[in-house]
Design a protein around this motif. Structure first.
Motif: not given
Length: 135
Positions: A66-81
């Protein structure tokens, strides 16, 4: 000082030095780069299904076209404390960046976004959205 303690000391000192240097860097270089942020969390209907998670991730990545999206980050749950302030109940996250609210509004009704909802909504049980405007 034995080798193990020396390594720990050097590692700790290096981490402190990096943290100190990073905290001294001005944040103004990033200001205005992404004034509008659209953060979405998806809870999968089948949270234990890696195939469903991967399919949703694939779908989310199509939104970058989509032309108005400057950047995209996709993530999943991090295994942090585990802490009381951390919510790790969701499965997939998308973080989209826009130049302005108009660009974010265009995204909402864009055919690629509507197609994403049509093709992938069967995978999620719940969606939570946070829209953020730079202060």
């Amino acid at each position: 000082m034995n080798k193990s303690n020396r390594r720990k000391f050097i590692g700790t000192a290096a981490a402190i030095a990096v943290g100190t240097a990073a905290s001294a860097m001005p944040l103004s270089t990033e200001k205005g780069k992404y004034p509008v942020v659209h953060h979405v969390f998806f809870w999968l209907k089948n949270p234990d299904s890696k195939a469903d998670r991967e399919e949703l991730i694939k779908g989310v990545k199509t939104l970058s076209k989509i032309e108005t999206v400057l950047d995209l980050h996709v993530g999943i749950v991090a295994g942090t404390e585990k802490r009381d302030v951390i919510d790790s109940s969701w499965g997939v996250s998308e973080l989209l960046f826009f130049k302005d609210l108009e660009g974010q509004a265009i995204y909402q009704t864009h055919p690629i976004h509507l197609e994403f909802i049509k093709n992938y909504s069967h995978l999620w049980a719940k969606v939570l959205v946070y829209d953020i405007l730079e202060a």
